[in-house]
Motif scaffolding. Structure first.
Motif, PDB file in Angstrom:
ATOM      1  N   SER A  48      20.829  37.827  34.569  1.00 39.02           N
ATOM      2  CA  SER A  48      20.346  36.437  34.572  1.00 39.02           C
ATOM      3  C   SER A  48      21.070  35.608  35.628  1.00 39.02           C
ATOM      4  N   ILE A  49      22.393  35.806  35.740  1.00 38.59           N
ATOM      5  CA  ILE A  49      23.170  35.074  36.747  1.00 38.59           C
ATOM      6  C   ILE A  49      22.718  35.474  38.148  1.00 38.59           C
ATOM      7  N   THR A  50      22.481  36.775  38.342  1.00 42.95           N
ATOM      8  CA  THR A  50      22.043  37.278  39.652  1.00 42.95           C
ATOM      9  C   THR A  50      20.706  36.672  40.049  1.00 42.95           C
ATOM     10  N   ALA A  51      19.764  36.621  39.105  1.00 42.62           N
ATOM     11  CA  ALA A  51      18.458  36.033  39.399  1.00 42.62           C
ATOM     12  C   ALA A  51      18.569  34.542  39.717  1.00 42.62           C
ATOM     13  N   ASP A  52      19.501  33.853  39.052  1.00 46.19           N
ATOM     14  CA  ASP A  52      19.682  32.413  39.247  1.00 46.19           C
ATOM     15  C   ASP A  52      20.375  32.094  40.565  1.00 46.19           C
ATOM     16  N   LEU A  53      21.437  32.857  40.870  1.00 44.04           N
ATOM     17  CA  LEU A  53      22.260  32.553  42.046  1.00 44.04           C
ATOM     18  C   LEU A  53      22.033  33.508  43.223  1.00 44.04           C
ATOM     19  N   ASN A  54      21.111  34.473  43.045  1.00 46.63           N
ATOM     20  CA  ASN A  54      20.756  35.412  44.120  1.00 46.63           C
ATOM     21  C   ASN A  54      21.976  36.176  44.635  1.00 46.63           C
ATOM     22  N   LEU A  55      22.631  36.923  43.745  1.00 48.72           N
ATOM     23  CA  LEU A  55      23.858  37.647  44.090  1.00 48.72           C
ATOM     24  C   LEU A  55      23.550  39.052  44.601  1.00 48.72           C
ATOM     25  N   SER A  56      24.377  39.524  45.528  1.00 54.43           N
ATOM     26  CA  SER A  56      24.300  40.909  46.000  1.00 54.43           C
ATOM     27  C   SER A  56      25.083  41.799  45.032  1.00 54.43           C
ATOM     28  N   PRO A  57      24.924  43.142  45.104  1.00 53.92           N
ATOM     29  CA  PRO A  57      25.710  44.024  44.238  1.00 53.92           C
ATOM     30  C   PRO A  57      27.219  43.830  44.392  1.00 53.92           C
ATOM     31  N   SER A  65      34.939  41.098  38.216  1.00 48.04           N
ATOM     32  CA  SER A  65      36.380  41.384  38.262  1.00 48.04           C
ATOM     33  C   SER A  65      37.228  40.152  38.548  1.00 48.04           C
ATOM     34  N   ALA A  66      36.599  39.002  38.797  1.00 47.44           N
ATOM     35  CA  ALA A  66      37.326  37.794  39.204  1.00 47.44           C
ATOM     36  C   ALA A  66      38.486  37.421  38.284  1.00 47.44           C
ATOM     37  N   PRO A  67      38.327  37.468  36.927  1.00 46.90           N
ATOM     38  CA  PRO A  67      39.458  37.072  36.076  1.00 46.90           C
ATOM     39  C   PRO A  67      40.692  37.933  36.275  1.00 46.90           C
ATOM     40  N   TYR A  68      40.499  39.143  36.777  1.00 44.89           N
ATOM     41  CA  TYR A  68      41.623  40.068  36.909  1.00 44.89           C
ATOM     42  C   TYR A  68      42.259  40.024  38.288  1.00 44.89           C
ATOM     43  N   TRP A  69      41.586  39.406  39.247  1.00 45.57           N
ATOM     44  CA  TRP A  69      42.196  39.246  40.559  1.00 45.57           C
ATOM     45  C   TRP A  69      43.441  38.366  40.461  1.00 45.57           C
ATOM     46  N   ALA A  70      43.337  37.309  39.666  1.00 47.76           N
ATOM     47  CA  ALA A  70      44.500  36.435  39.476  1.00 47.76           C
ATOM     48  C   ALA A  70      45.646  37.201  38.833  1.00 47.76           C
ATOM     49  N   ASN A  71      45.318  38.098  37.903  1.00 40.19           N
ATOM     50  CA  ASN A  71      46.349  38.894  37.247  1.00 40.19           C
ATOM     51  C   ASN A  71      47.157  39.691  38.248  1.00 40.19           C
ATOM     52  N   MET A 104      33.149  24.965  33.377  1.00 32.67           N
ATOM     53  CA  MET A 104      32.973  24.918  34.827  1.00 32.67           C
ATOM     54  C   MET A 104      32.084  26.062  35.307  1.00 32.67           C
ATOM     55  N   GLN A 105      32.227  27.240  34.696  1.00 35.28           N
ATOM     56  CA  GLN A 105      31.347  28.362  35.048  1.00 35.28           C
ATOM     57  C   GLN A 105      29.902  28.027  34.711  1.00 35.28           C
ATOM     58  N   ALA A 106      29.701  27.415  33.545  1.00 31.86           N
ATOM     59  CA  ALA A 106      28.343  27.074  33.115  1.00 31.86           C
ATOM     60  C   ALA A 106      27.688  26.067  34.055  1.00 31.86           C
ATOM     61  N   TRP A 107      28.485  25.200  34.660  1.00 27.24           N
ATOM     62  CA  TRP A 107      27.938  24.159  35.534  1.00 27.24           C
ATOM     63  C   TRP A 107      27.886  24.571  37.005  1.00 27.24           C
ATOM     64  N   SER A 108      28.339  25.787  37.330  1.00 27.68           N
ATOM     65  CA  SER A 108      28.404  26.222  38.726  1.00 27.68           C
ATOM     66  C   SER A 108      27.005  26.410  39.310  1.00 27.68           C
ATOM     67  N   GLN A 109      26.862  26.032  40.588  1.00 29.45           N
ATOM     68  CA  GLN A 109      25.570  26.136  41.276  1.00 29.45           C
ATOM     69  C   GLN A 109      25.599  27.105  42.448  1.00 29.45           C
ATOM     70  N   SER A 110      26.712  27.815  42.625  1.00 31.59           N
ATOM     71  CA  SER A 110      26.821  28.768  43.734  1.00 31.59           C
ATOM     72  C   SER A 110      27.766  29.899  43.346  1.00 31.59           C
ATOM     73  N   PHE A 111      27.725  30.973  44.118  1.00 34.25           N
ATOM     74  CA  PHE A 111      28.612  32.103  43.856  1.00 34.25           C
ATOM     75  C   PHE A 111      30.071  31.685  43.964  1.00 34.25           C
ATOM     76  N   ILE A 112      30.402  30.922  45.002  1.00 34.00           N
ATOM     77  CA  ILE A 112      31.794  30.505  45.210  1.00 34.00           C
ATOM     78  C   ILE A 112      32.309  29.712  44.022  1.00 34.00           C
ATOM     79  N   ALA A 113      31.491  28.802  43.528  1.00 36.92           N
ATOM     80  CA  ALA A 113      31.927  27.940  42.422  1.00 36.92           C
ATOM     81  C   ALA A 113      32.191  28.742  41.151  1.00 36.92           C
ATOM     82  N   ILE A 114      31.272  29.627  40.785  1.00 35.52           N
ATOM     83  CA  ILE A 114      31.463  30.392  39.551  1.00 35.52           C
ATOM     84  C   ILE A 114      32.570  31.431  39.727  1.00 35.52           C
ATOM     85  N   PHE A 115      32.736  31.953  40.951  1.00 37.65           N
ATOM     86  CA  PHE A 115      33.813  32.907  41.211  1.00 37.65           C
ATOM     87  C   PHE A 115      35.178  32.243  41.035  1.00 37.65           C
ATOM     88  N   VAL A 116      35.334  31.042  41.611  1.00 39.96           N
ATOM     89  CA  VAL A 116      36.612  30.320  41.506  1.00 39.96           C
ATOM     90  C   VAL A 116      36.901  29.964  40.054  1.00 39.96           C
TER      91      VAL A 116
END
Length: 412
Positions: A48-57, A65-71, A104-116
């Motif tokens: 659903s997120i991919t269809a909404d934000l047009n994400l690549s694989p 994996s984003a939550p674990y990059w900070a780790n 903030m994830q729920a309100w994100s409108q781009s890949f960068i925003a939801i990734f951060v």
């Protein structure tokens, strides 16, 4: 007060550990595990997120994996800093911030925003981990440490598998709107923070045994000298590399290639998460020596690897359910490996927190690399099945860890 007196006060005084210790520990585990639920069930929402934000694989893998990059980058540093704070306050603040970042994830409108937002959410998860070590040291007698790990694993199995099962239901309820699912999770975080704020407590006796005055550099040097910490980290790294990869991409594989619905995919994933919670309690009771612990780790590594591989070769729904259950039982090793720092001789409370952070940093390396590498391999090789088959062999690091830990004493 000497280290020997401190250890005696914290680990052998049964009077300080009343039955309320399980209320405190259980509440913390629920709050902490809900963070892992949000981090690990993204695979169900990913289409659903991919269809909404047009994400690549590759972007899908990075998002998973984003939550674990900070780790990987910050866990040890943050653990050194936050381990000086009271665990009740530490848990409360990180749960509240976790809820804000899910919004903030729920309100994100781009890949960068939801990734951060997911990256920062990972920071709250790692900042909360030292509270677990400090609460265990405050409340749990040494001979019940493995049991506490088993309880934590049980909650993880029940909550995360339940989340996987409920995610498609919530998604359907909200008409496929993944944002509303995230908003629901945010308010659950806020409710958990309220409950923890009311019922979470410090142990007044164990607080007297704090080693806050210990120099952070000295703590870090001692932790680096504990070879058991590195052995445990090696085991976790490969195991969680595969776990994160399959959690993220198995629903896509099942829907696109096996013609298995998202709800049925969720059931399969839940069945390789839930059994580990119950088997973890059993393994904790069976592991009375380093030899038995090593045997469980080595066998688990082989079973997890072969069962993950089988999931990419078999498209029968009923066979996949059986394979998932076998895989899930093998994940009962988790508390044995996570509790390794608690059994190191003469280790001090803050050193346990930093040692646990070091182990989980290495685990986070696997969790962050796994989905991103799987997405990259899919783009490079043009096959999701082949990409996951590569990742299926990474849990064999558990076999290596079990072999290396076979002569390491396990305290009682």
């Amino acid at each position: 007060m000497s280290d020997r007196q401190v250890e005696s006060l914290i680990t052998t005084n049964q009077e300080k550990s009343s039955s309320y210790r399980w209320v405190v520990y259980g509440l913390f585990v629920i709050c902490n595990t809900f963070g892992f639920l949000v981090a690990n069930t993204i695979g169900i929402l990913l289409p659903s997120i991919t269809a909404d934000l047009n994400l690549s694989p590759t972007q899908q893998g990075m998002l998973s994996s984003a939550p674990y990059w900070a780790n990987v980058v910050l866990m040890i540093i943050i653990a050194l800093w936050v381990s000086q704070f009271p665990p009740k306050i530490l848990a409360l603040v990180t749960v509240l911030l976790g809820g804000v970042l899910v919004l903030m994830q729920a309100w994100s409108q781009s890949f960068i925003a939801i990734f951060v937002a997911r990256l920062l959410f990972g920071v709250t998860m790692i900042a909360r981990e030292p509270a677990r070590a400090l609460l265990i040291r405050q409340w749990i007698p040494q001979n019940q440490v493995n049991h506490a790990g088993g309880i934590s694993n049980l909650f993880f199995g029940i909550m995360v598998s339940g989340g996987v099962l409920m995610m498609p239901v919530l998604l359907n309820y909200f008409g496929g709107n993944w944002r509303n699912v995230m908003i629901t999770f945010a308010f659950i975080f806020f409710a958990l923070a309220l409950v923890w704020g009311i019922f979470g407590k410090e142990n007044p006796i164990a607080q007297e045994a704090s080693d806050k005055s210990t120099n952070e550099v000295e703590i870090f040097k001692r932790v680096l000298s504990f070879k058991d910490v590195w052995f445990a980290g090696i085991g976790f790294m490969g195991a969680l590399m595969s776990f994160a990869s399959f959690n993220s991409f198995l629903p896509t594989l099942f829907v696109d290639f096996y013609d298995i619905s998202l709800s049925k995919s969720g059931l399969i994933i839940a069945l390789y998460i839930l059994p580990g919670g119950f088997s973890g309690l059993t393994f904790g009771l069976l592991s009375k020596s380093s030899r038995s612990r090593s045997g469980i780790l080595m066998i688990s590594g082989i079973i997890i690897s072969m069962s993950f591989l089988s999931m990419t070769l078999i498209d029968s729904y009923h066979l996949l359910i059986g394979i998932a259950i076998i895989n899930g039982i093998a994940w009962g090793f988790f508390p044995l490996l996570f509790m390794v720092p608690f059994h190191i001789k003469n280790i001090r409370p803050r050193e346990i927190a930093v040692s646990s952070a070091t182990v989980m940093t290495m685990a986070a390396v696997g969790s962050s690399i796994g989905p991103t590498l799987t997405g990259f391999l899919q783009e490079s090789l043009g096959s999701l099945e082949i990409s996951l088959r590569f990742m299926a062999f990474s849990p064999l690091t558990l076999f290596i860890a079990g072999f290396l830990l076979r002569k390491t004493p396990q305290s009682n």
